[in-house]
Design a protein around this motif. Structure first.
Motif, PDB file in Angstrom:
ATOM      1  N   ASP A 178       7.350   7.461  -2.137  1.00 31.34           N
ATOM      2  CA  ASP A 178       7.174   6.061  -1.757  1.00 31.34           C
ATOM      3  C   ASP A 178       6.911   5.152  -2.957  1.00 31.34           C
ATOM      4  N   SER A 179       6.686   5.737  -4.119  1.00 32.19           N
ATOM      5  CA  SER A 179       6.325   4.936  -5.291  1.00 32.19           C
ATOM      6  C   SER A 179       7.563   4.320  -5.926  1.00 32.19           C
ATOM      7  N   TRP A 180       7.347   3.492  -6.934  1.00 31.99           N
ATOM      8  CA  TRP A 180       8.436   2.836  -7.650  1.00 31.99           C
ATOM      9  C   TRP A 180       8.997   3.719  -8.762  1.00 31.99           C
ATOM     10  N   GLY A 181       8.656   4.985  -8.765  1.00 34.33           N
ATOM     11  CA  GLY A 181       9.160   5.890  -9.798  1.00 34.33           C
ATOM     12  C   GLY A 181       8.240   7.071  -9.978  1.00 34.33           C
ATOM     13  N   ALA A 182       8.409   7.748 -11.088  1.00 33.76           N
ATOM     14  CA  ALA A 182       7.597   8.925 -11.407  1.00 33.76           C
ATOM     15  C   ALA A 182       6.894   8.705 -12.733  1.00 33.76           C
ATOM     16  N   GLU A 183       5.778   9.390 -12.886  1.00 33.56           N
ATOM     17  CA  GLU A 183       5.030   9.336 -14.134  1.00 33.56           C
ATOM     18  C   GLU A 183       4.939  10.752 -14.683  1.00 33.56           C
ATOM     19  N   ARG A 184       5.375  10.929 -15.935  1.00 31.33           N
ATOM     20  CA  ARG A 184       5.258  12.225 -16.611  1.00 31.33           C
ATOM     21  C   ARG A 184       4.615  12.012 -17.967  1.00 31.33           C
ATOM     22  N   ILE A 185       3.622  12.860 -18.258  1.00 35.19           N
ATOM     23  CA  ILE A 185       2.913  12.780 -19.530  1.00 35.19           C
ATOM     24  C   ILE A 185       2.808  14.193 -20.086  1.00 35.19           C
TER      25      ILE A 185
ATOM     26  N   GLU B  64       0.813  -1.226   0.000  1.00 35.51           N
ATOM     27  CA  GLU B  64       0.000   0.000   0.000  1.00 35.51           C
ATOM     28  C   GLU B  64       0.840   1.267   0.000  1.00 35.51           C
ATOM     29  N   ARG B  65       2.079   1.184   0.414  1.00 37.26           N
ATOM     30  CA  ARG B  65       2.940   2.378   0.408  1.00 37.26           C
ATOM     31  C   ARG B  65       3.219   2.865  -1.009  1.00 37.26           C
ATOM     32  N   ARG B  66       3.025   2.016  -1.980  1.00 38.73           N
ATOM     33  CA  ARG B  66       3.305   2.377  -3.374  1.00 38.73           C
ATOM     34  C   ARG B  66       2.161   3.150  -4.023  1.00 38.73           C
ATOM     35  N   ALA B  67       1.035   3.276  -3.319  1.00 38.93           N
ATOM     36  CA  ALA B  67      -0.099   4.040  -3.865  1.00 38.93           C
ATOM     37  C   ALA B  67       0.320   5.485  -4.099  1.00 38.93           C
ATOM     38  N   MET B  68       0.022   6.001  -5.272  1.00 43.12           N
ATOM     39  CA  MET B  68       0.442   7.350  -5.654  1.00 43.12           C
ATOM     40  C   MET B  68      -0.447   8.396  -4.981  1.00 43.12           C
ATOM     41  N   ASN B  69       0.187   9.359  -4.319  1.00 44.97           N
ATOM     42  CA  ASN B  69      -0.500  10.432  -3.615  1.00 44.97           C
ATOM     43  C   ASN B  69      -0.433  11.689  -4.482  1.00 44.97           C
TER      44      ASN B  69
END
Length: 150
Positions: free
Chosen positions: A102-109, A11-16
């Motif tokens: 806390d996520s496994w990376g970043a998302e950029r679009i 659950e720590r990987r949930a994106m905030n």
């Protein structure tokens, strides 16, 4: 069994969304509190003998979104007013970034050919923090950074 099913859910990987950022034509917009962009597919019916099932093929798409900002300045009014009064169609580029530590990376679009649908000239009420929501359309996007399933 899939390698994704072998790993426990963390659950720590949930994106905030608190760690989200929006850039409008390369300029960070710090007052952004929410961003949403989605693509709706449009279908055409395809006739097929031998089945009662309705079959379809994608023949278009509609790209829409909205950005919500705390009212701290006249940014959107300044960016849009003169263009619209001159009968011109303003077009922008938006970059959405979500990088929860806390996520496994970043998302950029990146969203291309962004055209805002409305200008909010005034919207306020006593004892209320002002917000502005600006709906937009876009015609293309690129995934700059993605988070692959672990």
């Amino acid at each position: 069994m899939s390698k994704f099913l072998d790993r426990p859910y963390d659950e720590r990987r949930a994106m905030n969304g608190t760690f989200g950022e929006m850039y409008l034509d390369g300029e960070i917009v710090r007052e952004t509190t929410a961003l949403k962009a989605e693509v709706s597919l449009e279908y055409a019916d395809v006739k097929m003998c031998g089945t009662f099932a309705k079959t379809q093929k994608v023949n278009g798409m509609s790209c829409k979104g909205s950005v919500t900002m705390t009212k701290t300045n006249s940014r959107m009014t300044l960016k849009l007013s003169d263009f619209i009064k001159q009968g011109k169609t303003p077009s922008f580029t938006i970059v959405s970034k979500l990088a929860d530590p806390d996520s496994w990376g970043a998302e950029r679009i990146v969203f291309k050919n962004v055209q805002f649908s409305t200008i909010t000239l005034a919207d306020w009420a006593a004892d209320t923090i002002g917000t502005i929501t600006s709906p937009f359309t876009f015609t293309d996007w690129d995934l700059l950074d993605v988070i692959t399933p672990q």
